[in-house]
Design a protein around this motif. Structure first.
Motif, PDB file in Angstrom:
ATOM      1  N   SER A 123       9.750  -3.103  60.478  1.00  0.00           N
ATOM      2  CA  SER A 123       8.319  -3.113  60.173  1.00  0.00           C
ATOM      3  C   SER A 123       7.652  -4.462  60.428  1.00  0.00           C
ATOM      4  CB  SER A 123       8.097  -2.699  58.711  1.00  0.00           C
ATOM      5  OG  SER A 123       8.780  -3.584  57.834  1.00  0.00           O
ATOM      6  N   PHE A 124       8.402  -5.585  60.373  1.00  0.00           N
ATOM      7  CA  PHE A 124       7.757  -6.884  60.582  1.00  0.00           C
ATOM      8  C   PHE A 124       7.204  -7.002  62.007  1.00  0.00           C
ATOM      9  CE2 PHE A 124      11.973  -7.899  62.240  1.00  0.00           C
ATOM     10  CZ  PHE A 124      11.712  -8.801  63.274  1.00  0.00           C
ATOM     11  N   LEU A 125       7.724  -6.188  62.932  1.00  0.00           N
ATOM     12  CA  LEU A 125       7.242  -6.228  64.312  1.00  0.00           C
ATOM     13  C   LEU A 125       5.938  -5.452  64.486  1.00  0.00           C
ATOM     14  CD1 LEU A 125      10.647  -5.729  66.164  1.00  0.00           C
ATOM     15  CD2 LEU A 125       9.348  -7.856  65.898  1.00  0.00           C
ATOM     16  N   ALA A 126       5.514  -4.730  63.440  1.00  0.00           N
ATOM     17  CA  ALA A 126       4.252  -3.980  63.511  1.00  0.00           C
ATOM     18  C   ALA A 126       3.064  -4.800  63.011  1.00  0.00           C
ATOM     19  CB  ALA A 126       4.363  -2.701  62.687  1.00  0.00           C
ATOM     20  N   ARG A 127       3.310  -5.981  62.491  1.00  0.00           N
ATOM     21  CA  ARG A 127       2.230  -6.804  61.942  1.00  0.00           C
ATOM     22  C   ARG A 127       1.270  -7.244  63.036  1.00  0.00           C
ATOM     23  NH1 ARG A 127       4.684 -11.533  60.524  1.00  0.00           N
ATOM     24  NH2 ARG A 127       2.612 -12.320  59.989  1.00  0.00           N
ATOM     25  N   VAL A 128      -0.017  -7.220  62.705  1.00  0.00           N
ATOM     26  CA  VAL A 128      -1.045  -7.719  63.631  1.00  0.00           C
ATOM     27  C   VAL A 128      -1.912  -8.737  62.887  1.00  0.00           C
ATOM     28  CG1 VAL A 128      -1.119  -5.606  65.001  1.00  0.00           C
ATOM     29  CG2 VAL A 128      -2.666  -5.857  63.046  1.00  0.00           C
ATOM     30  N   ASN A 129      -2.557  -9.624  63.656  1.00  0.00           N
ATOM     31  CA  ASN A 129      -3.465 -10.589  63.032  1.00  0.00           C
ATOM     32  C   ASN A 129      -4.898 -10.063  63.072  1.00  0.00           C
ATOM     33  OD1 ASN A 129      -4.378 -10.973  65.646  1.00  0.00           O
ATOM     34  ND2 ASN A 129      -3.515 -13.035  65.878  1.00  0.00           N
ATOM     35  N   LYS A 130      -5.856 -10.883  62.728  1.00  0.00           N
ATOM     36  CA  LYS A 130      -7.246 -10.419  62.648  1.00  0.00           C
ATOM     37  C   LYS A 130      -7.826 -10.059  64.010  1.00  0.00           C
ATOM     38  CE  LYS A 130      -9.203 -15.118  62.822  1.00  0.00           C
ATOM     39  NZ  LYS A 130     -10.058 -16.096  62.106  1.00  0.00           N
ATOM     40  N   HIS A 131      -7.166 -10.518  65.082  1.00  0.00           N
ATOM     41  CA  HIS A 131      -7.614 -10.176  66.435  1.00  0.00           C
ATOM     42  C   HIS A 131      -6.884  -8.950  66.982  1.00  0.00           C
ATOM     43  CE1 HIS A 131      -9.869 -13.893  66.603  1.00  0.00           C
ATOM     44  NE2 HIS A 131      -8.787 -14.590  66.317  1.00  0.00           N
ATOM     45  N   GLN A 132      -6.119  -8.256  66.113  1.00  0.00           N
ATOM     46  CA  GLN A 132      -5.328  -7.081  66.487  1.00  0.00           C
ATOM     47  C   GLN A 132      -4.202  -7.418  67.462  1.00  0.00           C
ATOM     48  OE1 GLN A 132      -5.820  -4.014  64.912  1.00  0.00           O
ATOM     49  NE2 GLN A 132      -7.165  -5.363  63.721  1.00  0.00           N
ATOM     50  N   VAL A 133      -3.735  -8.656  67.434  1.00  0.00           N
ATOM     51  CA  VAL A 133      -2.604  -9.071  68.262  1.00  0.00           C
ATOM     52  C   VAL A 133      -1.315  -8.862  67.464  1.00  0.00           C
ATOM     53  CG1 VAL A 133      -1.488 -11.025  69.417  1.00  0.00           C
ATOM     54  CG2 VAL A 133      -3.987 -10.770  69.495  1.00  0.00           C
ATOM     55  N   PRO A 134      -0.278  -8.240  68.071  1.00  0.00           N
ATOM     56  CA  PRO A 134       0.989  -7.994  67.367  1.00  0.00           C
ATOM     57  C   PRO A 134       1.784  -9.288  67.182  1.00  0.00           C
ATOM     58  CG  PRO A 134       1.166  -7.258  69.648  1.00  0.00           C
ATOM     59  CD  PRO A 134      -0.271  -7.648  69.425  1.00  0.00           C
ATOM     60  N   VAL A 135       1.502 -10.007  66.108  1.00  0.00           N
ATOM     61  CA  VAL A 135       2.056 -11.354  65.936  1.00  0.00           C
ATOM     62  C   VAL A 135       3.571 -11.349  65.738  1.00  0.00           C
ATOM     63  CG1 VAL A 135      -0.025 -12.487  65.129  1.00  0.00           C
ATOM     64  CG2 VAL A 135       1.380 -11.243  63.497  1.00  0.00           C
ATOM     65  N   GLY A 136       4.078 -10.394  64.962  1.00  0.00           N
ATOM     66  CA  GLY A 136       5.523 -10.339  64.747  1.00  0.00           C
ATOM     67  C   GLY A 136       6.268 -10.136  66.050  1.00  0.00           C
ATOM     68  N   ALA A 137       5.790  -9.190  66.872  1.00  0.00           N
ATOM     69  CA  ALA A 137       6.415  -8.904  68.158  1.00  0.00           C
ATOM     70  C   ALA A 137       6.285 -10.088  69.110  1.00  0.00           C
ATOM     71  CB  ALA A 137       5.790  -7.655  68.779  1.00  0.00           C
ATOM     72  N   LEU A 138       5.138 -10.760  69.061  1.00  0.00           N
ATOM     73  CA  LEU A 138       4.903 -11.887  69.968  1.00  0.00           C
ATOM     74  C   LEU A 138       5.826 -13.061  69.638  1.00  0.00           C
ATOM     75  CD1 LEU A 138       3.032 -12.731  72.322  1.00  0.00           C
ATOM     76  CD2 LEU A 138       1.546 -13.797  70.617  1.00  0.00           C
ATOM     77  N   TRP A 139       6.003 -13.344  68.364  1.00  0.00           N
ATOM     78  CA  TRP A 139       6.897 -14.432  67.968  1.00  0.00           C
ATOM     79  C   TRP A 139       8.338 -14.147  68.392  1.00  0.00           C
ATOM     80  CZ3 TRP A 139       6.201 -19.283  66.571  1.00  0.00           C
ATOM     81  CH2 TRP A 139       4.953 -19.671  66.065  1.00  0.00           C
ATOM     82  N   LEU A 140       8.824 -12.927  68.134  1.00  0.00           N
ATOM     83  CA  LEU A 140      10.202 -12.604  68.512  1.00  0.00           C
ATOM     84  C   LEU A 140      10.371 -12.658  70.031  1.00  0.00           C
ATOM     85  CD1 LEU A 140      13.043 -11.728  67.767  1.00  0.00           C
ATOM     86  CD2 LEU A 140      12.269  -9.350  67.791  1.00  0.00           C
ATOM     87  N   THR A 141       9.379 -12.146  70.762  1.00  0.00           N
ATOM     88  CA  THR A 141       9.442 -12.149  72.221  1.00  0.00           C
ATOM     89  C   THR A 141       9.579 -13.570  72.760  1.00  0.00           C
ATOM     90  OG1 THR A 141       8.170 -10.109  72.473  1.00  0.00           O
ATOM     91  CG2 THR A 141       8.135 -11.643  74.330  1.00  0.00           C
ATOM     92  N   ASN A 142       8.734 -14.471  72.297  1.00  0.00           N
ATOM     93  CA  ASN A 142       8.752 -15.828  72.840  1.00  0.00           C
ATOM     94  C   ASN A 142       9.968 -16.630  72.384  1.00  0.00           C
ATOM     95  OD1 ASN A 142       6.472 -15.564  74.435  1.00  0.00           O
ATOM     96  ND2 ASN A 142       5.088 -16.040  72.754  1.00  0.00           N
ATOM     97  N   CYS A 143      10.518 -16.292  71.231  1.00  0.00           N
ATOM     98  CA  CYS A 143      11.776 -16.935  70.815  1.00  0.00           C
ATOM     99  C   CYS A 143      12.921 -16.509  71.735  1.00  0.00           C
ATOM    100  CB  CYS A 143      12.105 -16.578  69.367  1.00  0.00           C
ATOM    101  SG  CYS A 143      11.072 -17.437  68.143  1.00  0.00           S
ATOM    102  N   VAL A 144      12.944 -15.236  72.124  1.00  0.00           N
ATOM    103  CA  VAL A 144      13.983 -14.745  73.043  1.00  0.00           C
ATOM    104  C   VAL A 144      13.809 -15.371  74.429  1.00  0.00           C
ATOM    105  CG1 VAL A 144      14.811 -12.693  74.279  1.00  0.00           C
ATOM    106  CG2 VAL A 144      14.401 -12.593  71.814  1.00  0.00           C
ATOM    107  N   ILE A 145      12.565 -15.462  74.909  1.00  0.00           N
ATOM    108  CA  ILE A 145      12.310 -16.113  76.200  1.00  0.00           C
ATOM    109  C   ILE A 145      12.799 -17.560  76.156  1.00  0.00           C
ATOM    110  CG2 ILE A 145      10.531 -16.912  77.800  1.00  0.00           C
ATOM    111  CD1 ILE A 145       8.898 -14.430  77.013  1.00  0.00           C
ATOM    112  N   GLN A 146      12.529 -18.247  75.047  1.00  0.00           N
ATOM    113  CA  GLN A 146      12.987 -19.631  74.903  1.00  0.00           C
ATOM    114  C   GLN A 146      14.508 -19.710  74.995  1.00  0.00           C
ATOM    115  OE1 GLN A 146      11.009 -22.920  74.032  1.00  0.00           O
ATOM    116  NE2 GLN A 146      12.859 -23.100  75.264  1.00  0.00           N
ATOM    117  N   ALA A 147      15.203 -18.777  74.344  1.00  0.00           N
ATOM    118  CA  ALA A 147      16.670 -18.758  74.399  1.00  0.00           C
ATOM    119  C   ALA A 147      17.165 -18.525  75.825  1.00  0.00           C
ATOM    120  CB  ALA A 147      17.211 -17.675  73.464  1.00  0.00           C
ATOM    121  N   PHE A 148      16.552 -17.571  76.533  1.00  0.00           N
ATOM    122  CA  PHE A 148      16.933 -17.303  77.925  1.00  0.00           C
ATOM    123  C   PHE A 148      16.684 -18.533  78.804  1.00  0.00           C
ATOM    124  CE2 PHE A 148      16.232 -12.432  77.563  1.00  0.00           C
ATOM    125  CZ  PHE A 148      17.540 -12.278  77.117  1.00  0.00           C
ATOM    126  N   LEU A 149      15.594 -19.257  78.539  1.00  0.00           N
ATOM    127  CA  LEU A 149      15.301 -20.468  79.307  1.00  0.00           C
ATOM    128  C   LEU A 149      16.432 -21.491  79.181  1.00  0.00           C
ATOM    129  CD1 LEU A 149      11.532 -21.474  78.880  1.00  0.00           C
ATOM    130  CD2 LEU A 149      12.791 -21.163  81.019  1.00  0.00           C
TER     131      LEU A 149
END
Length: 479
Positions: free
Chosen positions: A323-349
């Motif tokens: 459920s934490f990946l369903a969180r959105v901010n006031k701009h309707q951006v999926p913040v939980g999903a965005l944070w996890l995505t960019n952390c994984v990209i950082q690891a792959f880098l």
């Protein structure tokens, strides 16, 4: 319930959806095609490869178009179709595989950005030096902050970048049409001094994963269907975006065989389109294409960031991800999903530091990871047509959709096979630990994790992942 004003503000027009499709597909791949194809095949093999890839992907585009009409209730695109057709774990695996593929595509974009700058500043090298990885990380988190400000704003920037990067590609094509030599094209036609069916067949197979990579993103409008102002725009945007990109890819690839000998094409540095442009017009050509490439990849990178976060968020909203990946901010951006995505990209880098050919690996792994979700989308289209659900006696439409879905299914399966066992095992290494998200989602819902068939699938995936790790450890597989 009527949508809130904030939600309504985030709705995307048909042109924005087309730009998402084109922007997702036109990126690092098209600028690397001359050398990639030059190393693998001659002009005839390239033509055959594009016919196969174009037909298979066009059928897949038609499947997305049909499913957007037949199942308008499924507004999470590639993930939702797999879940509706084959169960929750298959749906999860499609979402996870597609998401990881998006992350790897972003890594490929970041590497190529730095490799391009490395042609002018040696400290960036091939895109995997310490300086390159550090600066790529800064770009990664800078885009993260941009996307947090709103999907529509990011999509508008992507639309601008899409139209901007198409112009230099059209200039390249126009110059190539003027300078290409028919005699040189004929010399490059077979791609070998001993032409034959077996030789051409091998050449075509060597190019197939490359063609898949440049088409990844065809589902962009479908993934973002919940933002569409008009659902009928989803299918139209998918098909028009695909046909636009296919035309550009074919022209860029084939015209180069009339500009340089195949051996010289094969030896060009990345981005090879810049080398071809330099051969046609002089030194300013490499600068012109390099600037265009940077604009193109930045837009492409933004598209992948949006798609990656969206697919995770959609799966979480449908309770297949935590459920934490369903969180959105006031701009309707999926913040939980965005944070996890960019952390994984950082690891792959960070992993690219240890890879010998990091860009090629990221490119082929992106193709491998996204082919499996494509396969399940096509298979669901075939299942829907075969069972007749939603057709209500529309015999001709049902037969036509069935044929298209069957071709798309066979194409996706053939591409998975063409990639070989190496990329299947490497994909399993990423799929298996990703199942932890499925465990967490099931635990939140207090449900049994797997049904019997799903348990068998997970066991097979785990065995494949272990085999992949072992193969890496003993050197059978190298990255």
């Amino acid at each position: 319930m009527a949508p809130s004003s904030n939600e309504a503000d985030q709705k995307l027009s048909r042109s924005a959806l087309i730009a998402l499709v084109v922007g997702s597909m036109v990126g690092s791949g098209i600028f690397a095609l001359p050398a990639s194809f030059g190393r693998s095949t001659g002009a005839l093999g390239a033509m055959i490869a594009w016919v196969i890839a174009g037909t298979g992907m066009l059928m897949l585009a038609f499947v997305f178009q049909s499913l957007s009409r037949r199942r308008p209730d499924l507004d999470a695109g590639i993930y939702a179709y797999a879940k509706a057709g084959f169960g929750e774990y298959v749906g999860f695996a499609s979402a996870a595989g597609y998401w990881i593929g998006c992350c790897l595509a972003d890594v490929a974009c970041l590497i190529l950005i730095k490799a391009t700058i490395g042609q002018f500043f040696a400290v960036f090298g091939d895109g995997t030096t310490a300086t390159a990885i550090a600066s790529a990380s800064l770009l990664l988190w800078g885009v993260h902050c941009l996307v947090l400000r709103g999907i529509k704003g990011a999509a508008a920037l992507n639309t601008i970048a899409t139209y901007t990067k198409i112009i230099p590609i059209l200039v390249f094509i126009a110059v190539a049409v003027v300078v290409m030599a028919p005699e040189l094209f004929r010399q490059n036609f077979w791609g070998t001094e001993q032409p034959g069916v077996a030789t051409v067949s091998a050449q075509v197979r060597n190019t197939m994963l490359l063609t898949v990579f440049v088409f990844v993103g065809i589902e962009g409008a479908s993934v973002y269907s919940r933002y569409a102002k008009d659902r009928s725009d989803i299918g139209i945007a998918t098909v028009l975006g695909f046909l636009t990109v296919l035309s550009l890819l074919v022209l860029v690839t084939l015209l180069c065989y009339g500009v340089m000998p195949r051996q010289e094409l094969a030896g060009l540095a990345t981005p090879s389109m810049a080398g071809v442009m330099e051969a046609m017009v002089g030194r300013w050509g490499i600068i012109f294409i390099s600037v265009a490439l940077l604009i193109s990849i930045l837009g492409n990178y933004l598209s992948w960031s949006l798609l990656a976060a969206e697919v995770l968020h959609s799966a979480a909203v449908n309770r297949t991800m935590p459920s934490f990946l369903a969180r959105v901010n006031k701009h309707q951006v999926p913040v939980g999903a965005l944070w996890l995505t960019n952390c994984v990209i950082q690891a792959f880098l960070l992993v690219t530091w240890f890879a010998e050919y990091a860009f090629t690996l990221a490119l082929k792994m992106t193709s491998s990871m996204t082919l499996i979700p494509y396969f399940f989308v096509a298979a669901y289209g075939l299942k829907l047509a075969y069972g007749g659900e939603t057709y209500h006696g529309s015999g001709r439409a049902r037969i036509l959709d069935g044929i298209r879905s069957a071709v798309a299914t066979v194409y996706a399966a053939a591409m998975i096979f063409a990639g070989g066992p190496k990329f299947l095992l490497l994909s399993a290494i990423l799929y298996a630990p990703g199942t932890l998200l499925f465990f967490l989602a099931k635990r939140e819902r207090k449900e049994a994790v797997f049904k019997p068939f799903e348990a068998v699938m997970f066991a097979a995936l785990t065995i494949a992942a272990c085999a992949g790790v072992y193969a890496l450890a003993v050197g059978v597989i190298a990255i």
